[in-house]
Scaffold this motif. Structure first.
Motif, PDB file in Angstrom:
ATOM      1  N   TRP A  66       0.890  -1.150  -0.014  1.00  0.00           N
ATOM      2  CA  TRP A  66       0.148   0.081  -0.010  1.00  0.00           C
ATOM      3  C   TRP A  66       0.843   1.409   0.000  1.00  0.00           C
ATOM      4  O   TRP A  66       0.612   2.239  -0.858  1.00  0.00           O
ATOM      5  CB  TRP A  66      -1.076   0.118   1.321  1.00  0.00           C
ATOM      6  CG  TRP A  66      -2.118   1.120   1.314  1.00  0.00           C
ATOM      7  CD1 TRP A  66      -3.222   0.907   0.962  1.00  0.00           C
ATOM      8  CD2 TRP A  66      -1.565   2.548   1.709  1.00  0.00           C
ATOM      9  NE1 TRP A  66      -3.898   2.157   1.258  1.00  0.00           N
ATOM     10  CE2 TRP A  66      -2.999   3.135   1.520  1.00  0.00           C
ATOM     11  CE3 TRP A  66      -0.612   3.089   2.291  1.00  0.00           C
ATOM     12  CZ2 TRP A  66      -3.128   4.481   2.088  1.00  0.00           C
ATOM     13  CZ3 TRP A  66      -0.670   4.399   2.595  1.00  0.00           C
ATOM     14  CH2 TRP A  66      -2.029   5.112   2.414  1.00  0.00           C
ATOM     15  N   GLN A  67       1.898   1.357   0.857  1.00  0.00           N
ATOM     16  CA  GLN A  67       2.662   2.516   0.985  1.00  0.00           C
ATOM     17  C   GLN A  67       3.530   2.817  -0.183  1.00  0.00           C
ATOM     18  O   GLN A  67       3.575   3.816  -0.856  1.00  0.00           O
ATOM     19  CB  GLN A  67       3.889   2.397   1.960  1.00  0.00           C
ATOM     20  CG  GLN A  67       4.581   3.458   2.421  1.00  0.00           C
ATOM     21  CD  GLN A  67       3.705   4.947   2.840  1.00  0.00           C
ATOM     22  OE1 GLN A  67       2.957   4.809   3.737  1.00  0.00           O
ATOM     23  NE2 GLN A  67       3.673   5.956   2.082  1.00  0.00           N
ATOM     24  N   HIS A  68       4.119   2.010  -1.115  1.00  0.00           N
ATOM     25  CA  HIS A  68       4.561   1.899  -2.329  1.00  0.00           C
ATOM     26  C   HIS A  68       3.593   2.632  -3.274  1.00  0.00           C
ATOM     27  O   HIS A  68       3.836   3.392  -4.158  1.00  0.00           O
ATOM     28  CB  HIS A  68       5.013   0.748  -2.918  1.00  0.00           C
ATOM     29  CG  HIS A  68       5.372   0.742  -4.305  1.00  0.00           C
ATOM     30  ND1 HIS A  68       6.534   1.606  -4.857  1.00  0.00           N
ATOM     31  CD2 HIS A  68       4.859   0.136  -5.437  1.00  0.00           C
ATOM     32  CE1 HIS A  68       6.641   1.631  -6.068  1.00  0.00           C
ATOM     33  NE2 HIS A  68       5.504   0.853  -6.456  1.00  0.00           N
ATOM     34  N   ALA A  69       2.473   2.025  -3.288  1.00  0.00           N
ATOM     35  CA  ALA A  69       1.366   2.510  -4.448  1.00  0.00           C
ATOM     36  C   ALA A  69       0.925   4.180  -4.199  1.00  0.00           C
ATOM     37  O   ALA A  69       0.886   4.611  -5.177  1.00  0.00           O
ATOM     38  CB  ALA A  69       0.135   1.542  -4.202  1.00  0.00           C
ATOM     39  N   ALA A  70       1.044   4.176  -2.956  1.00  0.00           N
ATOM     40  CA  ALA A  70       0.559   5.814  -2.496  1.00  0.00           C
ATOM     41  C   ALA A  70       1.604   6.628  -2.673  1.00  0.00           C
ATOM     42  O   ALA A  70       1.375   7.692  -3.474  1.00  0.00           O
ATOM     43  CB  ALA A  70       0.178   5.779  -1.078  1.00  0.00           C
ATOM     44  N   SER A  71       2.795   6.341  -2.406  1.00  0.00           N
ATOM     45  CA  SER A  71       4.072   7.123  -2.635  1.00  0.00           C
ATOM     46  C   SER A  71       4.499   7.221  -4.325  1.00  0.00           C
ATOM     47  O   SER A  71       4.873   8.300  -4.550  1.00  0.00           O
ATOM     48  CB  SER A  71       5.264   6.405  -1.759  1.00  0.00           C
ATOM     49  OG  SER A  71       5.039   6.441  -0.366  1.00  0.00           O
ATOM     50  N   HIS A  72       4.673   6.159  -4.689  1.00  0.00           N
ATOM     51  CA  HIS A  72       4.805   6.202  -6.079  1.00  0.00           C
ATOM     52  C   HIS A  72       3.972   6.872  -7.118  1.00  0.00           C
ATOM     53  O   HIS A  72       4.175   7.417  -7.887  1.00  0.00           O
ATOM     54  CB  HIS A  72       5.137   4.749  -6.618  1.00  0.00           C
ATOM     55  CG  HIS A  72       5.917   4.546  -7.733  1.00  0.00           C
ATOM     56  ND1 HIS A  72       5.617   3.952  -9.262  1.00  0.00           N
ATOM     57  CD2 HIS A  72       7.233   4.936  -8.151  1.00  0.00           C
ATOM     58  CE1 HIS A  72       6.428   4.247 -10.190  1.00  0.00           C
ATOM     59  NE2 HIS A  72       7.457   4.731  -9.427  1.00  0.00           N
ATOM     60  N   GLY A  73       2.610   6.465  -6.778  1.00  0.00           N
ATOM     61  CA  GLY A  73       1.511   7.310  -7.421  1.00  0.00           C
ATOM     62  C   GLY A  73       1.808   8.743  -7.293  1.00  0.00           C
ATOM     63  O   GLY A  73       1.768   9.531  -8.402  1.00  0.00           O
ATOM     64  N   ALA A  74       1.970   9.450  -6.290  1.00  0.00           N
ATOM     65  CA  ALA A  74       2.383  10.740  -5.999  1.00  0.00           C
ATOM     66  C   ALA A  74       3.613  11.316  -6.835  1.00  0.00           C
ATOM     67  O   ALA A  74       3.740  12.380  -7.305  1.00  0.00           O
ATOM     68  CB  ALA A  74       2.328  11.081  -4.592  1.00  0.00           C
ATOM     69  N   HIS A  75       4.612  10.398  -6.612  1.00  0.00           N
ATOM     70  CA  HIS A  75       6.039  10.507  -7.261  1.00  0.00           C
ATOM     71  C   HIS A  75       5.914  10.830  -8.553  1.00  0.00           C
ATOM     72  O   HIS A  75       6.505  11.762  -9.155  1.00  0.00           O
ATOM     73  CB  HIS A  75       6.882   9.529  -6.910  1.00  0.00           C
ATOM     74  CG  HIS A  75       8.106   9.397  -7.711  1.00  0.00           C
ATOM     75  ND1 HIS A  75       9.233  10.443  -7.508  1.00  0.00           N
ATOM     76  CD2 HIS A  75       8.643   8.513  -8.727  1.00  0.00           C
ATOM     77  CE1 HIS A  75      10.188  10.185  -8.428  1.00  0.00           C
ATOM     78  NE2 HIS A  75       9.846   8.910  -9.277  1.00  0.00           N
ATOM     79  N   VAL A  76       5.270  10.003  -9.416  1.00  0.00           N
ATOM     80  CA  VAL A  76       5.176   9.779 -10.932  1.00  0.00           C
ATOM     81  C   VAL A  76       4.024  11.153 -11.359  1.00  0.00           C
ATOM     82  O   VAL A  76       4.434  11.927 -12.374  1.00  0.00           O
ATOM     83  CB  VAL A  76       4.731   8.563 -11.310  1.00  0.00           C
ATOM     84  CG1 VAL A  76       4.369   8.443 -12.895  1.00  0.00           C
ATOM     85  CG2 VAL A  76       5.503   7.509 -11.220  1.00  0.00           C
ATOM     86  N   ALA A  77       2.988  11.227 -10.505  1.00  0.00           N
ATOM     87  CA  ALA A  77       2.402  12.512 -10.867  1.00  0.00           C
ATOM     88  C   ALA A  77       3.170  13.711 -10.987  1.00  0.00           C
ATOM     89  O   ALA A  77       2.785  14.660 -12.007  1.00  0.00           O
ATOM     90  CB  ALA A  77       1.099  12.416  -9.751  1.00  0.00           C
ATOM     91  N   LYS A  78       4.116  13.935  -9.990  1.00  0.00           N
ATOM     92  CA  LYS A  78       4.878  15.238  -9.998  1.00  0.00           C
ATOM     93  C   LYS A  78       5.633  15.308 -11.381  1.00  0.00           C
ATOM     94  O   LYS A  78       5.855  16.392 -11.704  1.00  0.00           O
ATOM     95  CB  LYS A  78       5.481  15.278  -8.379  1.00  0.00           C
ATOM     96  CG  LYS A  78       4.592  15.695  -7.634  1.00  0.00           C
ATOM     97  CD  LYS A  78       5.337  15.908  -6.328  1.00  0.00           C
ATOM     98  CE  LYS A  78       5.883  14.601  -5.641  1.00  0.00           C
ATOM     99  NZ  LYS A  78       6.538  15.119  -4.241  1.00  0.00           N
TER     100      LYS A  78
END
Length: 411
Positions: free
Chosen positions: A299-311
């Motif tokens: 879960w933590q990876h999905a949340a963090s990586h989603g925000a990372h790629v969006a930026k």
């Protein structure tokens, strides 16, 4: 990006986190979020916990409520998936026979449950656990069973053990069948696996390791399973939890480079096709902390990586170095893991049967991960030891009286 449209395929935690990060970081253009499910985007961790043991409404599992999407002008489309991508024309074909153009596209398609030929998906009494509908169907079947009924769980990973705990708490007789040498072979340390196996045994759960299912036959009250140890077992209900597979079909059809581990992306989430990105569980991504490409299913990876790629999509890239982490709740135990729980050795600090404990996972002499059993506060204080790959003498780690928070480790 002010007048451009970003389309996100997949409304799990990676997709929703990406949409939120786009708005928070100044994206003024259109954001379309596609969800193949008809339910508002929801959290998956509760599906093997609260969703099976409580009467909580599915609304309590939502990632965000309806007002979030309205307030952020996010065009959330439920029950709609992408069936093909035209990378040259920047056009998606949708499952409702319409088309959608994009300026940039984010694939957050996640994973699907790995299925076994012996247990066809959606067969009576056979369950896989990936969606809210899966959890509701399983809960209904569990409630129909008498308390002395037999549930067989195939796979002793996190999902399998969480379901076992939920079923045992409700009075069902539970057997877990695992082909590996121990539970949690991919996700937990030997000490944690042994400790949890003991707790499950105390609650009446039988865990059979090094055991394969040879044959399955339908019988009047369920299924008769023939095992590799020359025994048979009756299952009134079967739950299969043997991992997941990344959803790669859409990417493969579009000509995007993929591997069995996921969609190949660079450090900013870019795929091999211009203006197409991937994030979360489906992405075979680069993590600066580990210095390698990897795929994470947490879960933590999905949340963090989603925000990372969006930026990165809107020109505000940063380095992705989030530590792997997950948590699980079983019986009265809360277990949290940060970093790599499969080091070359481990050191236990404290007593998990009394005040809780920490398990330090070592890669050689450096701390590569920590597991906390009912010790969340202590884990938060010592997270930096994993971030910094600290090296601390074993006798200091093991001593509950030593002050690790102020200890100055070598590197």
């Amino acid at each position: 990006m002010e007048e451009k449209t970003i389309v996100i395929v997949g409304a799990g935690v990676a997709g929703v986190s990406a949409a939120e990060a786009l708005r928070e970081n100044g994206c003024k253009g259109g954001i379309v979020l596609l969800s193949r499910e008809n339910t508002m985007p929801y959290d998956r961790p509760p599906l093997s916990k609260e969703a099976l043991t409580t009467s909580s409404s599915s609304a309590t599992f939502l990632l965000r409520d309806k007002t979030f999407y309205e307030a952020n002008n996010i065009d959330l489309r439920l029950g709609v998936s992408a069936t093909s991508i035209d990378p040259h024309g920047h056009v998606l074909t949708l499952s409702n026979n319409t088309y959608l153009t994009y300026d940039k596209l984010l694939l957050a398609t996640g994973s699907r449950a790995r299925t076994l030929p012996l247990f066809p998906y959606a067969s009576p009494g056979i369950h896989y656990l990936r969606t809210l509908n899966d959890a509701q169907r399983l809960k209904e079947d569990m409630e129909k069973l008498p308390q002395d009924a037999n549930m067989v769980i195939v796979g002793a990973g996190i999902i399998g053990l969480e379901v076992a705990a939920a079923a045992a708490t409700q009075g069902l007789t539970v057997t877990v069948i695992e082909t590996g040498e121990r539970p949690l072979g991919r996700s937990g340390s030997p000490f944690l696996a042994h400790f949890l196996a003991e707790k499950h045994t105390e609650h009446g759960v039988r865990i059979l390791c090094n055991t394969h299912i040879i044959n399955v036959e339908k019988c009047h009250s369920g299924y008769c399973l023939s095992l590799s140890n020359d025994t048979q077992i009756l299952a009134n209900l079967v739950v299969v939890g043997v991992g997941v597979c990344p959803e790669l079909e859409l990417s493969t059809l579009a000509g995007i480079d993929v591997t069995p581990a996921g969609i190949k992306v660079d450090a900013q989430g870019r795929t091999t096709i211009k203006d197409i990105y991937a994030a979360g569980e489906v992405a075979f991504h680069h993590n600066m902390h580990y210095g390698t490409q990897r795929r994470d299913e947490t879960w933590q990876h999905a949340a963090s990586h989603g925000a990372h790629v969006a930026k990165a999509m809107i020109g505000a890239p940063d380095d992705y170095s989030t530590l792997g982490s997950y948590w699980t709740d079983q019986y009265d135990l809360n277990i949290q893991v940060i970093g790599n729980p499969l080091g070359t050795s481990e050191v236990v600090r404290g007593n998990p049967d009394t005040e809780g404990c920490l398990i330090f996972h070592l890669d050689g002499s450096t701390i590569c991960g920590i597991t906390a059993i009912n010790s969340t506060r202590a884990l938060r204080k010592l997270r930096r030891l994993v971030v910094n790959s600290a090296s601390i003498p074993i006798e200091v780690l093991a001593d509950p009286e030593s002050d690790l928070q102020n200890y100055q480790p070598t590197h």
